[in-house]
Design a protein around this motif. Structure first.
Motif, PDB file in Angstrom:
ATOM      1  N   TRP A  13     -11.119  13.808  78.779  1.00 17.49           N
ATOM      2  CA  TRP A  13     -11.532  12.663  77.992  1.00 17.49           C
ATOM      3  C   TRP A  13     -12.206  11.607  78.855  1.00 17.49           C
ATOM      4  O   TRP A  13     -11.762  11.319  79.969  1.00 17.49           O
ATOM      5  CB  TRP A  13     -10.332  12.045  77.277  1.00 17.49           C
ATOM      6  N   PRO A  14     -13.258  10.961  78.320  1.00 20.48           N
ATOM      7  CA  PRO A  14     -13.960   9.931  79.103  1.00 20.48           C
ATOM      8  C   PRO A  14     -13.061   8.779  79.522  1.00 20.48           C
ATOM      9  O   PRO A  14     -13.235   8.220  80.603  1.00 20.48           O
ATOM     10  CB  PRO A  14     -15.065   9.463  78.146  1.00 20.48           C
ATOM     11  N   ASP A  15     -12.071   8.390  78.665  1.00 20.41           N
ATOM     12  CA  ASP A  15     -11.233   7.254  79.035  1.00 20.41           C
ATOM     13  C   ASP A  15     -10.356   7.577  80.241  1.00 20.41           C
ATOM     14  O   ASP A  15     -10.021   6.702  81.046  1.00 20.41           O
ATOM     15  CB  ASP A  15     -10.380   6.783  77.853  1.00 20.41           C
ATOM     16  N   THR A  16      -9.997   8.863  80.401  1.00 17.52           N
ATOM     17  CA  THR A  16      -9.242   9.261  81.589  1.00 17.52           C
ATOM     18  C   THR A  16     -10.095   9.125  82.834  1.00 17.52           C
ATOM     19  O   THR A  16      -9.637   8.657  83.879  1.00 17.52           O
ATOM     20  CB  THR A  16      -8.755  10.717  81.448  1.00 17.52           C
ATOM     21  N   THR A  35     -11.914  15.955  91.643  1.00 13.63           N
ATOM     22  CA  THR A  35     -11.786  17.403  91.843  1.00 13.63           C
ATOM     23  C   THR A  35     -10.388  17.881  91.448  1.00 13.63           C
ATOM     24  O   THR A  35     -10.235  18.972  90.895  1.00 13.63           O
ATOM     25  CB  THR A  35     -12.062  17.799  93.312  1.00 13.63           C
ATOM     26  N   LEU A  36      -9.366  17.062  91.712  1.00 15.41           N
ATOM     27  CA  LEU A  36      -8.005  17.442  91.340  1.00 15.41           C
ATOM     28  C   LEU A  36      -7.836  17.459  89.818  1.00 15.41           C
ATOM     29  O   LEU A  36      -7.163  18.341  89.260  1.00 15.41           O
ATOM     30  CB  LEU A  36      -6.987  16.483  91.974  1.00 15.41           C
ATOM     31  N   LEU A  37      -8.443  16.489  89.144  1.00 15.84           N
ATOM     32  CA  LEU A  37      -8.429  16.477  87.679  1.00 15.84           C
ATOM     33  C   LEU A  37      -9.130  17.715  87.129  1.00 15.84           C
ATOM     34  O   LEU A  37      -8.684  18.322  86.149  1.00 15.84           O
ATOM     35  CB  LEU A  37      -9.128  15.231  87.146  1.00 15.84           C
ATOM     36  N   THR A  38     -10.234  18.074  87.761  1.00 20.26           N
ATOM     37  CA  THR A  38     -10.993  19.240  87.312  1.00 20.26           C
ATOM     38  C   THR A  38     -10.170  20.509  87.450  1.00 20.26           C
ATOM     39  O   THR A  38     -10.142  21.345  86.541  1.00 20.26           O
ATOM     40  CB  THR A  38     -12.292  19.375  88.117  1.00 20.26           C
ATOM     41  N   VAL A  39      -9.499  20.662  88.587  1.00 21.00           N
ATOM     42  CA  VAL A  39      -8.661  21.845  88.802  1.00 21.00           C
ATOM     43  C   VAL A  39      -7.578  21.937  87.732  1.00 21.00           C
ATOM     44  O   VAL A  39      -7.244  23.033  87.258  1.00 21.00           O
ATOM     45  CB  VAL A  39      -8.029  21.816  90.211  1.00 21.00           C
ATOM     46  N   LEU A 122     -22.225  23.988  88.042  1.00 24.01           N
ATOM     47  CA  LEU A 122     -22.716  23.175  86.938  1.00 24.01           C
ATOM     48  C   LEU A 122     -23.390  21.917  87.471  1.00 24.01           C
ATOM     49  O   LEU A 122     -22.853  21.250  88.363  1.00 24.01           O
ATOM     50  CB  LEU A 122     -21.551  22.766  86.021  1.00 24.01           C
ATOM     51  N   PRO A 123     -24.564  21.572  86.933  1.00 27.05           N
ATOM     52  CA  PRO A 123     -25.242  20.356  87.399  1.00 27.05           C
ATOM     53  C   PRO A 123     -24.568  19.112  86.849  1.00 27.05           C
ATOM     54  O   PRO A 123     -24.117  19.084  85.701  1.00 27.05           O
ATOM     55  CB  PRO A 123     -26.654  20.515  86.830  1.00 27.05           C
ATOM     56  N   LEU A 124     -24.479  18.085  87.672  1.00 25.45           N
ATOM     57  CA  LEU A 124     -24.014  16.770  87.243  1.00 25.45           C
ATOM     58  C   LEU A 124     -25.260  15.940  86.974  1.00 25.45           C
ATOM     59  O   LEU A 124     -25.925  15.471  87.905  1.00 25.45           O
ATOM     60  CB  LEU A 124     -23.147  16.134  88.326  1.00 25.45           C
ATOM     61  N   VAL A 154     -18.505  20.400  78.719  1.00 23.83           N
ATOM     62  CA  VAL A 154     -18.221  19.077  78.154  1.00 23.83           C
ATOM     63  C   VAL A 154     -17.698  18.150  79.248  1.00 23.83           C
ATOM     64  O   VAL A 154     -18.128  16.994  79.375  1.00 23.83           O
ATOM     65  CB  VAL A 154     -17.193  19.189  77.013  1.00 23.83           C
ATOM     66  N   PHE A 155     -16.764  18.655  80.041  1.00 20.45           N
ATOM     67  CA  PHE A 155     -16.180  17.855  81.111  1.00 20.45           C
ATOM     68  C   PHE A 155     -17.241  17.424  82.116  1.00 20.45           C
ATOM     69  O   PHE A 155     -17.248  16.286  82.589  1.00 20.45           O
ATOM     70  CB  PHE A 155     -15.073  18.660  81.801  1.00 20.45           C
ATOM     71  N   THR A 156     -18.137  18.349  82.441  1.00 16.39           N
ATOM     72  CA  THR A 156     -19.179  18.034  83.421  1.00 16.39           C
ATOM     73  C   THR A 156     -20.076  16.911  82.914  1.00 16.39           C
ATOM     74  O   THR A 156     -20.479  16.030  83.685  1.00 16.39           O
ATOM     75  CB  THR A 156     -20.018  19.286  83.728  1.00 16.39           C
ATOM     76  N   GLY A 157     -20.383  16.931  81.618  1.00 15.34           N
ATOM     77  CA  GLY A 157     -21.190  15.855  81.043  1.00 15.34           C
ATOM     78  C   GLY A 157     -20.508  14.509  81.179  1.00 15.34           C
ATOM     79  O   GLY A 157     -21.137  13.508  81.542  1.00 15.34           O
ATOM     80  N   ASN A 158     -19.198  14.474  80.905  1.00 11.74           N
ATOM     81  CA  ASN A 158     -18.443  13.236  81.050  1.00 11.74           C
ATOM     82  C   ASN A 158     -18.330  12.826  82.516  1.00 11.74           C
ATOM     83  O   ASN A 158     -18.485  11.656  82.866  1.00 11.74           O
ATOM     84  CB  ASN A 158     -17.039  13.400  80.460  1.00 11.74           C
ATOM     85  N   ALA A 159     -18.047  13.813  83.372  1.00  6.46           N
ATOM     86  CA  ALA A 159     -17.870  13.530  84.796  1.00  6.46           C
ATOM     87  C   ALA A 159     -19.156  13.023  85.417  1.00  6.46           C
ATOM     88  O   ALA A 159     -19.132  12.141  86.291  1.00  6.46           O
ATOM     89  CB  ALA A 159     -17.387  14.784  85.522  1.00  6.46           C
ATOM     90  N   ALA A 160     -20.287  13.571  84.991  1.00  2.43           N
ATOM     91  CA  ALA A 160     -21.573  13.149  85.559  1.00  2.43           C
ATOM     92  C   ALA A 160     -21.802  11.665  85.333  1.00  2.43           C
ATOM     93  O   ALA A 160     -22.271  10.952  86.225  1.00  2.43           O
ATOM     94  CB  ALA A 160     -22.706  13.964  84.932  1.00  2.43           C
ATOM     95  N   GLY A 161     -21.458  11.190  84.143  1.00  3.11           N
ATOM     96  CA  GLY A 161     -21.609   9.762  83.864  1.00  3.11           C
ATOM     97  C   GLY A 161     -20.719   8.920  84.758  1.00  3.11           C
ATOM     98  O   GLY A 161     -21.135   7.869  85.259  1.00  3.11           O
TER      99      GLY A 161
END
Length: 247
Positions: A13-16, A35-39, A122-124, A154-161
């Motif tokens: 989630w973006p708020d996280t 990276t830890l959140l991603t794992v 995945l591209p950011l 989806v996560f990558t899109g949020n993470a990139a921002g």
């Protein structure tokens, strides 16, 4: 050491991600926690690294573990791999089984030998272009199925921002200093790996494993051990002009 950040919602989630960004003091700290959140969102056996381009060099600025950094380094050293292609094209690349992948054979062969069985790059994508690249590895074949790839997309899109915002919020001179220090540290470790390869007559991954075990056994940081080896063999202390990374 456990992470100081505890997610209170789905890590996708973006708020996280925003809470994570606000709870860390440095860009490097934020990216490591990311990276830890991603794992935590990956299938079992997952690993994560974040690659950025600095002074025309691809470099791992954060990773969930040392193996990820070592596997990333294979791509940089061989000059091929899904991460490098994703960085240059902004197109995702998926390898279900490294042992059967016809592309990037030099990378796949060495990464497979290290224990990696599948990967996803995945591209950011930030507001003005590619911010960096996610390198997702797994010790299992076909770990990134359709659902996992969709979820990570989806996560990558949020993470990139979040990454783009972190870079904009960071003082540019401090960011350059952090990146330069990280690149210098990697340079010293690479020097030590080369020394161990020559002394033990072993490949790079085995040399890295020997350094990692020695670091753990002596309870010192990998960089400090590498600096000690380089100083002993070369007679120069890392940090002199001879060991400065390009910049």
């Amino acid at each position: 050491m456990s992470s100081p950040f505890v997610a209170t919602s789905d890590p996708l989630w973006p708020d996280t991600l925003l809470s994570l960004l606000l709870s860390t003091d440095t860009v490097e700290g934020f990216l490591h926690e990311l990276t830890l959140l991603t794992v935590a969102a990956l299938p079992e056996g997952g690993m994560c690294g974040v690659t950025v381009s600095y002074d025309s060099h691809a470099m791992t600025i954060a990773s969930s573990d040392e193996l990820t950094t070592a596997v990333d380094r294979i791509q940089y050293r061989t000059g091929e791999g899904p991460c490098l292609d994703t960085m240059s094209t902004a197109v995702a690349h998926h390898i279900p089984d490294l042992s059967a992948e016809p592309r990037w054979r030099a990378f796949c062969t060495e990464a497979f030998a290290s224990g990696v069985r599948s990967c996803l790059s995945l591209p950011l994508l930030g507001p003005v272009g590619t911010v960096g690249c996610y390198n997702l590895y797994n010790t299992h074949v076909s770990a990134f199925d359709d659902d996992a790839r969709s979820r990570m997309g989806v996560f990558t899109g949020n993470a990139a921002g979040a990454v783009a915002l972190a870079l904009r919020m960071a003082d540019q001179s401090k960011l350059n200093e952090d990146l330069h220090a990280t690149l210098a540290s990697r340079s010293v470790i690479d020097q030590a790996i080369g020394i161990v390869m020559a002394q033990q007559r072993c490949p790079a991954l085995e040399a890295f494993a020997l350094l990692s075990r020695a670091s753990q056994n002596r309870n010192i940081k990998l960089h400090d051990l590498a600096a000690e080896i380089v100083t002993t063999v070369g007679g120069q202390t890392p940090g002199s002009s001879a060991f400065e990374p390009p910049g």
